[in-house]
Design a protein around this motif. Structure first.
Motif: not given
Length: 214
Positions: A70-73, A96-105, A80-86, A40-48
């Motif tokens: 990645a976060d919905p925004e 085996e890992l559980t990834v849980r989203g925390v927060g919104a802004r 690029f890429g087919d991103w699912a929302e966190n 998995a590749i996870i992005v918390t937000h869109q800043h470069p």
């Protein structure tokens, strides 16, 4: 659980059969974009500094089977890429890992700058510690954090807030991220406050390419 820093906010989390990369951004070292066999590749937000639009596409090409989260925004706009929302409270299974989203802004940088989305991640697995990477905010404090990737310096942060956030999360282990804005000469000023006032005995000053096991 093995954790490797790849510069600034980028970490690789590895357990017995799973490899997850978080926030490969423009300040990340080149080795981050040469990684393969990622689950998995996870992005918390869109800043470069958290997702490099120039180098990340090649990373995705090297890991065609990796889940992209990645976060919905960011998921809607990354281009690029087919991103699912966190999202806050959403759980995603990665082997085996559980990834849980925390927060919104994202944290407030200036009142005149609109706040964007930011969803941190809790990463856990049976028999493993729970790791928290908050992205760019101190606003959200989840329970049950064993290991904290602590943003150490940012335009939105001051040292008193950094230490207060660490105290509130109260992990067993803390290590720095989001620290490329600190010069080598001044680094101890920031990390010294974490060690001296954070209340965490196991504070690991990991460098930009260091690995630790927790």
């Amino acid at each position: 659980m093995q954790i490797t820093r790849f510069g600034h906010a980028t970490i690789l989390v590895e357990t017995s059969d799973t490899r997850v990369l978080v926030d490969p951004g423009v300040f990340s070292v080149v080795d981050a974009f040469a990684l393969t066999d990622l689950d998995a590749i996870i992005v918390t937000h869109q800043h470069p500094d958290h997702i490099d639009p120039e180098r990340a596409p090649a990373l995705l090409d090297r890991n065609p089977d990796a889940l992209l989260l990645a976060d919905p925004e960011t998921a809607a706009s990354i281009g690029f890429g087919d991103w699912a929302e966190n999202a806050d409270g959403l759980e995603t299974q990665v082997n085996e890992l559980t990834v849980r989203g925390v927060g919104a802004r994202h944290a407030v940088i200036l009142p005149t700058i609109p706040r964007i989305g930011n969803v941190g991640v809790l990463i856990s697995a049976p028999g493993e510690p729970t790791l928290f990477h908050p992205g760019d905010t101190y606003e959200y404090v989840p329970d049950g954090v064993d290991v904290l990737a602590l943003p150490l310096s940012a335009p939105w942060a001051k040292v008193s807030e950094t230490v207060e956030f660490l105290q509130q999360v109260s992990p067993n282990v803390v290590f720095p991220v989001h620290d490329c804005t600190i010069s080598d000469l001044a680094y101890g000023v920031y990390w010294g406050q974490v060690e001296g006032h954070g209340g965490v005995e196991d504070a690991r000053r990991l460098g930009q390419t260091d690995t630790t096991t927790v």
